[in-house]
Design an enzyme around this catalytic site. Structure first.
Site, PDB file in Angstrom:
ATOM      1  N   LYS A  21       0.853  -1.225  -0.176  1.00  0.00           N
ATOM      2  CA  LYS A  21       0.014  -0.089   0.152  1.00  0.00           C
ATOM      3  C   LYS A  21       0.800   1.159  -0.032  1.00  0.00           C
ATOM      4  O   LYS A  21       0.691   2.296  -0.802  1.00  0.00           O
ATOM      5  CB  LYS A  21      -1.036  -0.040   1.296  1.00  0.00           C
ATOM      6  CG  LYS A  21      -1.803   1.311   1.270  1.00  0.00           C
ATOM      7  CD  LYS A  21      -2.682   1.302   2.495  1.00  0.00           C
ATOM      8  CE  LYS A  21      -1.701   1.686   3.699  1.00  0.00           C
ATOM      9  NZ  LYS A  21      -2.627   2.233   4.673  1.00  0.00           N
ATOM     10  N   SER A  22       1.852   1.310   0.718  1.00  0.00           N
ATOM     11  CA  SER A  22       2.808   2.419   0.806  1.00  0.00           C
ATOM     12  C   SER A  22       3.363   2.687  -0.366  1.00  0.00           C
ATOM     13  O   SER A  22       3.507   3.946  -0.829  1.00  0.00           O
ATOM     14  CB  SER A  22       3.652   2.143   2.048  1.00  0.00           C
ATOM     15  OG  SER A  22       3.157   1.957   3.071  1.00  0.00           O
ATOM     16  N   GLY A  92      -5.065   7.832   5.635  1.00  0.00           N
ATOM     17  CA  GLY A  92      -4.219   8.900   6.192  1.00  0.00           C
ATOM     18  C   GLY A  92      -3.067   9.417   5.250  1.00  0.00           C
ATOM     19  O   GLY A  92      -2.981  10.856   5.350  1.00  0.00           O
ATOM     20  N   ARG A 120      -7.806  11.157  13.315  1.00  0.00           N
ATOM     21  CA  ARG A 120      -6.219  11.043  12.881  1.00  0.00           C
ATOM     22  C   ARG A 120      -5.774  12.527  13.141  1.00  0.00           C
ATOM     23  O   ARG A 120      -6.117  13.514  12.445  1.00  0.00           O
ATOM     24  CB  ARG A 120      -6.215  10.581  11.396  1.00  0.00           C
ATOM     25  CG  ARG A 120      -6.639   9.261  11.060  1.00  0.00           C
ATOM     26  CD  ARG A 120      -6.163   8.057  11.922  1.00  0.00           C
ATOM     27  NE  ARG A 120      -4.793   7.955  11.140  1.00  0.00           N
ATOM     28  CZ  ARG A 120      -4.429   6.967  10.239  1.00  0.00           C
ATOM     29  NH1 ARG A 120      -5.423   6.502   9.313  1.00  0.00           N
ATOM     30  NH2 ARG A 120      -3.278   6.943   9.911  1.00  0.00           N
ATOM     31  N   SER A 165       5.248   9.600  10.766  1.00  0.00           N
ATOM     32  CA  SER A 165       6.118  10.007   9.567  1.00  0.00           C
ATOM     33  C   SER A 165       5.384  10.687   8.571  1.00  0.00           C
ATOM     34  O   SER A 165       5.948  11.336   7.780  1.00  0.00           O
ATOM     35  CB  SER A 165       6.659   8.713   9.270  1.00  0.00           C
ATOM     36  OG  SER A 165       5.690   7.922   8.674  1.00  0.00           O
ATOM     37  N   GLN A 166       4.078  10.556   8.235  1.00  0.00           N
ATOM     38  CA  GLN A 166       3.308  11.258   7.352  1.00  0.00           C
ATOM     39  C   GLN A 166       3.397  12.699   7.210  1.00  0.00           C
ATOM     40  O   GLN A 166       3.390  13.459   6.209  1.00  0.00           O
ATOM     41  CB  GLN A 166       1.675  10.833   7.248  1.00  0.00           C
ATOM     42  CG  GLN A 166       1.747   9.241   6.904  1.00  0.00           C
ATOM     43  CD  GLN A 166       0.418   8.822   6.655  1.00  0.00           C
ATOM     44  OE1 GLN A 166      -0.428   9.588   7.179  1.00  0.00           O
ATOM     45  NE2 GLN A 166       0.079   7.474   6.495  1.00  0.00           N
ATOM     46  N   ASP A 307       3.316  -0.379  12.775  1.00  0.00           N
ATOM     47  CA  ASP A 307       1.927  -0.731  12.173  1.00  0.00           C
ATOM     48  C   ASP A 307       1.745  -2.557  12.717  1.00  0.00           C
ATOM     49  O   ASP A 307       0.799  -2.953  12.562  1.00  0.00           O
ATOM     50  CB  ASP A 307       1.827  -0.805  10.785  1.00  0.00           C
ATOM     51  CG  ASP A 307       1.397   0.601  10.329  1.00  0.00           C
ATOM     52  OD1 ASP A 307       0.768   1.320  10.972  1.00  0.00           O
ATOM     53  OD2 ASP A 307       1.623   0.814   9.367  1.00  0.00           O
ATOM     54  N   LYS A 405      -8.752  -2.469   2.837  1.00  0.00           N
ATOM     55  CA  LYS A 405      -7.829  -1.462   2.775  1.00  0.00           C
ATOM     56  C   LYS A 405      -6.461  -1.699   2.525  1.00  0.00           C
ATOM     57  O   LYS A 405      -5.960  -1.053   1.769  1.00  0.00           O
ATOM     58  CB  LYS A 405      -7.710  -0.925   4.294  1.00  0.00           C
ATOM     59  CG  LYS A 405      -7.161   0.533   4.295  1.00  0.00           C
ATOM     60  CD  LYS A 405      -7.180   1.038   5.782  1.00  0.00           C
ATOM     61  CE  LYS A 405      -6.403   2.471   5.858  1.00  0.00           C
ATOM     62  NZ  LYS A 405      -7.265   3.579   5.543  1.00  0.00           N
TER      63      LYS A 405
END
Length: 445
Positions: A21-22, A92, A120, A165-166, A307, A405
């Site tokens: 996903k990342s 996110g 979030r 980190s986002q 995670d 997801k």
């Protein structure tokens, strides 16, 4: 709403791990702001991917979904129409990346999303963007959805919290694209491997930056080059299959395919940790091979693979010694408060687990079938599935739609490895196993 009914199961065999996903989300975003056409093979199909695609199409990117790849022609002129509304869904990354991206434009942009995104945090990123000159107005309480962003940001210096980190990843994207120069310092950096993943993408696509300690500098006005990229398997998703294989009673191995040991994903480090704890895990070509094996607990710093907290909590219930999972503050601000969520649900199964300061204390204990809830969190749902496969008696996990997801074919993957997992609509009912209180009275915990 969907539910899983799970019976005790052992697994073995060979399975392909879903795409990362990342990587998928970063690739779609960067291809959409490149000048030209890029190709992304093996992209993850998920609600988050769709939210990113829809947001990027509003930028003017042309995205075609082919049978085995995405063909993306980036927007030639980086801009948004006035009064654009970006719906981040429950993602996110879309939420943070497009909040930062909106700040480079002079047009007002409204950011909205699902009710799940309301919890979030976004304030640290907003503060950093405000220091560069962006302004924000809110429909409700400050720092909550929905809000409107007005730019453009201008050159300067700021600090940004490293709790997630986002924030830094989103800021790096904006500082690369806007008219600079810019620099920022990450204060108390956490989840470092995931910011490193963003930097890896910037390096691959010739978007320059410089680093001095925790300070990063960007010249600005940099667009990524076009690219062709094949998304590898997701180590975060593979962790659930690896855990199920470790706990399996099968004498045969489980092969997890499409996992590149050279990939920049942060959760790859989890597999090396499990090896150190005694798990029989080996890397071979583009596969990870897992045998059923015993392993010890320990004092585990969760920050490099935050995670993985839910599935590590499950594994620690079956370890040969107690465990302390610490430095896990970031797990409280994910799709759920994962420290509380995994504690509540595993306690229903009889686990000896309790939250401590930003972490968990876990004593090994047998688990018993129970009726549990996903907390609408994909990683909680999948971790509980692995726990249920290794419990005494049947279990049911409610509200499992969220698993799409990151791992849309999770049940199919497990059952292809000989697990006994059924997917039902929520009208299914079953008699729950004993409550934790009953188990305590019976001396199990």
């Amino acid at each position: 709403m969907l539910a899983y009914k799970i019976s005790p199961s052992s697994i073995s065999g060979s399975v392909c791990v879903p795409p990362s996903k990342s990587h998928t989300l970063r690739a779609i975003f960067l291809a959409s702001i490149a000048q030209g056409t890029s190709t992304i093979y093996n992209a993850l199909t998920s609600p988050d991917s769709e939210a990113m695609i829809q947001a990027c199409e509003q930028l003017g990117a042309k995205i075609q979904k082919k049978s085995s790849f995405l063909e993306i022609t980036g927007t030639p002129h980086l801009s948004l129409p006035p009064n654009t509304i970006i719906n981040a869904g429950s993602s996110g990354i879309v939420f943070r990346f497009f909040t930062a991206l909106a700040a480079i434009f002079s047009e007002k942009v409204t950011i909205t999303g699902s009710s799940q995104l309301q919890r979030r945090p976004i304030a640290p990123l907003i503060h950093a963007l405000e220091n560069f000159g962006a302004t924000f107005s809110y429909e409700g309480a400050p720092y909550t959805l929905s809000f409107t962003v007005s730019g453009p940001i201008s050159s300067g210096y700021t600090e940004v919290s490293g709790d997630d980190s986002q924030y830094a990843s989103a800021l790096a994207m904006a500082c690369s694209l806007a008219e600079g120069p810019f620099s920022f310092t990450i204060v108390n950096p956490k989840e470092r491997p995931w910011f490193d993943l963003t930097l890896w993408w910037l390096e691959q696509l010739a978007m320059p930056y410089s680093q001095s300690g925790d300070t990063y500098s960007f010249l600005g006005k940099s667009r990524p080059r076009t690219f062709s990229y094949t998304v590898g398997g997701d180590f975060s998703s593979a962790a659930f299959l690896a855990a199920a294989a470790l706990l399996s009673k099968s004498p045969h191995p489980t092969y997890l395919n499409d996992l590149n040991s050279n990939d920049a994903q942060g959760d790859k480090e989890l597999f090396y940790l499990l090896q150190k704890l005694g798990a029989d895990i080996t890397f071979e070509n583009d596969s990870v091979i897992v045998f059923s094996s015993t392993f010890s607990g320990g004092n585990i710093d969760m920050d490099p693979f935050i995670d993985a907290l839910p599935i590590l909590a499950v594994l620690c219930c079956f370890a040969t010694s107690p465990s302390h999972l610490y430095n896990a503050r970031g797990a409280k601000d994910k799709e759920s408060d994962r420290i509380i969520a995994i504690t509540e649900e595993l306690q229903k199964m009889g686990a000896c687990i309790q939250p401590c300061h930003n972490g968990l204390l876990i004593n090994p204990s047998p688990l018993y079938g129970a009726s549990m809830h996903s907390h609408n969190d994909h990683r909680i749902a999948m971790a509980l599935s692995v726990a249920a496969m290794n419990a005494s008696g049947d279990s049911i996990i409610h509200d499992t739609e969220c698993v799409k997801k990151t791992f849309p074919n999770f049940i199919q993957a497990l059952n292809s490895l000989h697990a006994n997992v059924q997917e039902h609509h929520e009208h299914i009912s079953m008699r729950a196993a004993n409550s934790r209180q009953d188990l305590v009275r019976q001396g199990f915990c």
